[in-house]
Design a protein around this motif. Sequence first.
Motif, PDB file in Angstrom:
ATOM      1  N   ARG A 291       0.813  -1.209   0.000  1.00  0.00           N
ATOM      2  CA  ARG A 291       0.000   0.000   0.000  1.00  0.00           C
ATOM      3  C   ARG A 291       0.854   1.270   0.000  1.00  0.00           C
ATOM      4  O   ARG A 291       0.510   2.255  -0.663  1.00  0.00           O
ATOM      5  CB  ARG A 291      -0.922   0.014   1.214  1.00  0.00           C
ATOM      6  CG  ARG A 291      -1.873  -1.178   1.321  1.00  0.00           C
ATOM      7  CD  ARG A 291      -2.887  -1.205   0.200  1.00  0.00           C
ATOM      8  NE  ARG A 291      -3.935  -2.198   0.476  1.00  0.00           N
ATOM      9  CZ  ARG A 291      -4.432  -3.015  -0.432  1.00  0.00           C
ATOM     10  NH1 ARG A 291      -4.001  -2.980  -1.684  1.00  0.00           N
ATOM     11  NH2 ARG A 291      -5.383  -3.890  -0.103  1.00  0.00           N
ATOM     12  N   ARG A 292       1.957   1.261   0.735  1.00  0.00           N
ATOM     13  CA  ARG A 292       2.754   2.476   0.874  1.00  0.00           C
ATOM     14  C   ARG A 292       3.998   2.491  -0.014  1.00  0.00           C
ATOM     15  O   ARG A 292       4.354   3.531  -0.572  1.00  0.00           O
ATOM     16  CB  ARG A 292       3.205   2.641   2.332  1.00  0.00           C
ATOM     17  CG  ARG A 292       2.074   2.748   3.334  1.00  0.00           C
ATOM     18  CD  ARG A 292       2.642   2.857   4.752  1.00  0.00           C
ATOM     19  NE  ARG A 292       1.623   2.619   5.758  1.00  0.00           N
ATOM     20  CZ  ARG A 292       1.883   2.400   7.047  1.00  0.00           C
ATOM     21  NH1 ARG A 292       3.147   2.398   7.463  1.00  0.00           N
ATOM     22  NH2 ARG A 292       0.905   2.184   7.909  1.00  0.00           N
ATOM     23  N   LEU A 293       4.663   1.354  -0.105  1.00  0.00           N
ATOM     24  CA  LEU A 293       5.960   1.341  -0.805  1.00  0.00           C
ATOM     25  C   LEU A 293       5.844   0.958  -2.262  1.00  0.00           C
ATOM     26  O   LEU A 293       6.756   1.235  -3.051  1.00  0.00           O
ATOM     27  CB  LEU A 293       6.927   0.375  -0.098  1.00  0.00           C
ATOM     28  CG  LEU A 293       7.158   0.620   1.399  1.00  0.00           C
ATOM     29  CD1 LEU A 293       8.179  -0.383   1.942  1.00  0.00           C
ATOM     30  CD2 LEU A 293       7.622   2.049   1.646  1.00  0.00           C
ATOM     31  N   LEU A 294       4.750   0.322  -2.646  1.00  0.00           N
ATOM     32  CA  LEU A 294       4.561  -0.119  -4.037  1.00  0.00           C
ATOM     33  C   LEU A 294       3.175   0.317  -4.536  1.00  0.00           C
ATOM     34  O   LEU A 294       2.422  -0.496  -5.081  1.00  0.00           O
ATOM     35  CB  LEU A 294       4.701  -1.642  -4.135  1.00  0.00           C
ATOM     36  CG  LEU A 294       6.100  -2.203  -3.884  1.00  0.00           C
ATOM     37  CD1 LEU A 294       6.029  -3.691  -3.586  1.00  0.00           C
ATOM     38  CD2 LEU A 294       7.005  -1.950  -5.099  1.00  0.00           C
ATOM     39  N   PRO A 295       2.807   1.573  -4.379  1.00  0.00           N
ATOM     40  CA  PRO A 295       1.450   1.991  -4.737  1.00  0.00           C
ATOM     41  C   PRO A 295       1.154   1.881  -6.223  1.00  0.00           C
ATOM     42  O   PRO A 295      -0.025   1.822  -6.609  1.00  0.00           O
ATOM     43  CB  PRO A 295       1.404   3.462  -4.280  1.00  0.00           C
ATOM     44  CG  PRO A 295       2.830   3.908  -4.313  1.00  0.00           C
ATOM     45  CD  PRO A 295       3.630   2.706  -3.907  1.00  0.00           C
ATOM     46  N   ASP A 296       2.178   1.838  -7.059  1.00  0.00           N
ATOM     47  CA  ASP A 296       1.975   1.759  -8.508  1.00  0.00           C
ATOM     48  C   ASP A 296       2.043   0.332  -9.027  1.00  0.00           C
ATOM     49  O   ASP A 296       2.022   0.111 -10.245  1.00  0.00           O
ATOM     50  CB  ASP A 296       3.019   2.616  -9.233  1.00  0.00           C
ATOM     51  CG  ASP A 296       4.451   2.260  -8.833  1.00  0.00           C
ATOM     52  OD1 ASP A 296       4.619   1.547  -7.816  1.00  0.00           O
ATOM     53  OD2 ASP A 296       5.395   2.681  -9.531  1.00  0.00           O
ATOM     54  N   LEU A 297       2.116  -0.641  -8.120  1.00  0.00           N
ATOM     55  CA  LEU A 297       2.191  -2.045  -8.518  1.00  0.00           C
ATOM     56  C   LEU A 297       0.879  -2.740  -8.180  1.00  0.00           C
ATOM     57  O   LEU A 297       0.354  -2.558  -7.070  1.00  0.00           O
ATOM     58  CB  LEU A 297       3.346  -2.736  -7.779  1.00  0.00           C
ATOM     59  CG  LEU A 297       3.738  -4.133  -8.264  1.00  0.00           C
ATOM     60  CD1 LEU A 297       4.487  -4.044  -9.597  1.00  0.00           C
ATOM     61  CD2 LEU A 297       4.622  -4.817  -7.222  1.00  0.00           C
ATOM     62  N   PRO A 298       0.297  -3.511  -9.096  1.00  0.00           N
ATOM     63  CA  PRO A 298      -0.926  -4.253  -8.747  1.00  0.00           C
ATOM     64  C   PRO A 298      -0.677  -5.141  -7.533  1.00  0.00           C
ATOM     65  O   PRO A 298       0.268  -5.924  -7.513  1.00  0.00           O
ATOM     66  CB  PRO A 298      -1.207  -5.083 -10.007  1.00  0.00           C
ATOM     67  CG  PRO A 298      -0.536  -4.336 -11.114  1.00  0.00           C
ATOM     68  CD  PRO A 298       0.698  -3.730 -10.502  1.00  0.00           C
ATOM     69  N   ALA A 299      -1.512  -5.014  -6.523  1.00  0.00           N
ATOM     70  CA  ALA A 299      -1.310  -5.744  -5.269  1.00  0.00           C
ATOM     71  C   ALA A 299      -2.032  -7.084  -5.306  1.00  0.00           C
ATOM     72  O   ALA A 299      -3.065  -7.227  -5.964  1.00  0.00           O
ATOM     73  CB  ALA A 299      -1.818  -4.908  -4.096  1.00  0.00           C
ATOM     74  N   PRO A 300      -1.518  -8.087  -4.587  1.00  0.00           N
ATOM     75  CA  PRO A 300      -2.194  -9.390  -4.490  1.00  0.00           C
ATOM     76  C   PRO A 300      -3.352  -9.300  -3.502  1.00  0.00           C
ATOM     77  O   PRO A 300      -3.227  -9.651  -2.330  1.00  0.00           O
ATOM     78  CB  PRO A 300      -1.079 -10.310  -3.982  1.00  0.00           C
ATOM     79  CG  PRO A 300      -0.179  -9.416  -3.194  1.00  0.00           C
ATOM     80  CD  PRO A 300      -0.222  -8.083  -3.870  1.00  0.00           C
ATOM     81  N   GLU A 301      -4.468  -8.803  -3.977  1.00  0.00           N
ATOM     82  CA  GLU A 301      -5.572  -8.463  -3.087  1.00  0.00           C
ATOM     83  C   GLU A 301      -6.103  -9.650  -2.299  1.00  0.00           C
ATOM     84  O   GLU A 301      -6.493  -9.509  -1.135  1.00  0.00           O
ATOM     85  CB  GLU A 301      -6.714  -7.824  -3.881  1.00  0.00           C
ATOM     86  CG  GLU A 301      -6.341  -6.492  -4.528  1.00  0.00           C
ATOM     87  CD  GLU A 301      -5.964  -5.420  -3.516  1.00  0.00           C
ATOM     88  OE1 GLU A 301      -6.371  -5.551  -2.337  1.00  0.00           O
ATOM     89  OE2 GLU A 301      -5.267  -4.456  -3.894  1.00  0.00           O
ATOM     90  N   LEU A 302      -6.125 -10.843  -2.903  1.00  0.00           N
ATOM     91  CA  LEU A 302      -6.612 -12.020  -2.180  1.00  0.00           C
ATOM     92  C   LEU A 302      -5.784 -12.251  -0.923  1.00  0.00           C
ATOM     93  O   LEU A 302      -6.311 -12.540   0.150  1.00  0.00           O
ATOM     94  CB  LEU A 302      -6.551 -13.260  -3.080  1.00  0.00           C
ATOM     95  CG  LEU A 302      -6.944 -14.583  -2.416  1.00  0.00           C
ATOM     96  CD1 LEU A 302      -8.394 -14.536  -1.970  1.00  0.00           C
ATOM     97  CD2 LEU A 302      -6.716 -15.753  -3.377  1.00  0.00           C
TER      98      LEU A 302
END
Length: 495
Positions: A291-302
Amino acid sequence: MSSPNSVSQAVVIGAGIGGIATAIRLRLKGFAVTVLEAHHSPGGKLTEIRQQGYRFDAGPSLFTLPELVDELYQLAGRDPSAYFRYEALPVITRYLYPDGTRIDAHRDPEAFAGEIERQTGEPRAHVQALLDKSRELYSLTSHVFLTRSLHRLSTYLRRDTLRSALQVHKLDAFRSMHRANRARFRDPRVVQLFDRYATYNGSDPYQAPATLSIIPHLEHNLGAYFPEKGMYDITLGLFQLAEELGVEFRFAAPALRIVHARGRVQGVETAQALLPASVVVSNADIVPTYRRLLPDLPAPELTLRQPRSSSALIFYWGMRRTWPELEVHNIFFSADYQGEFEAIWKRRSLSADPTVYVYVSAKRNPQDAPPGCENWFVMINTPSDQGQDWDALIAQARADILRKLEQQLGAPVAPHIACEQVLDPRSIALRTSSHQGALYGNSSNNPFAAFLRHPNAARRPRGLYFTGGSVHPGGGIPLCLLSARITAELIPDPR
């Protein structure tokens, strides 16, 4: 080992125990390693508090698998005892029940089983069978779930993994720990004692799989230990080793962003500079990492939306007197264990009759308190922070805890408190960047929890890795050290 000026650069975010151990391993592989830490000292959760002549271990308080600490010194060609010493605890935990029953968990498994039989009438053979089952579970699972990546095909193609797969029915993954213990033991006090092990990774024994019965093996078959200078000495010894090896630590230097381009990490941005790196390892909780360090990367939401583990409410009490009734580790059990966990997991609140853990390091290291005094680390399990009225909950819990301790110890406690500090889910989140203050990342309340933890390596961007309690294999000192080993093994040697 090559000069740091001629080798690849690695940045580790977070100087928790997993981050320090990973930094040591990467330095030994030949990387030049910089560790960024937001706070002014190392340790993360494994730190200390000092107040009015009392010293408290602030976080983890039970020490098992000491060989995982020793291993780091040995890899560096050092004598572990020159940095860090520990001793076996003859009594691991003293259990105290509302009906007056007291059970001392002796280091020797046969003595422990005999103690349970004397105090409860539960046949010692039942206890020995549980410990044998726990040893078998460890043998079946440790080489898959604890020491290797679950996200590499090579793990599943090994002969020992295939042998374990043929015995998967022995893992008892689709029955809760409580149901399994209730089937093994006829005395509810013994069921409660062994149900407690679900809390070692922040889970609920009424939901968590019986596979977690692996945990008693670490404590009762392999033993529990006490560092001569307290738990924080684990951090200090490894920090000293890392510095001697040439690892650079930057304190009060939070990472702001993990920089990546063209599918590869480029480094880490801080308020002062961009630190170039071909390898970045995040020892921070996986949720703020994305959320903070990789805001431009699609996160593994599951993964990020999995239910969080429990948290804790801890009172650090400097006591003006000693209490011979107590051991180093003490558990004052609730009269309604199921109700306690329903409060935590269903109502996201606290029971009026919580199980209370009291850790007194001054029993083994008298320097942790003034003469004739003791340092009490008093903890109850809580839900993670989801916006509860913690001020009200803390005030009520303090009253409930004091009432319980005074009833079971048969003497006033509150008048002897000389000083106090409090740690709750909010402050845990603030001090350690643990999302919602969860102590162990995701909970293990379902049979597939191990597979839902975040892997130790990212697919994209290349060069990004993860270590510590919120990723595989989980939280707690031993698992964080194993996480560091797994992560370091996944990182190719520098060119």
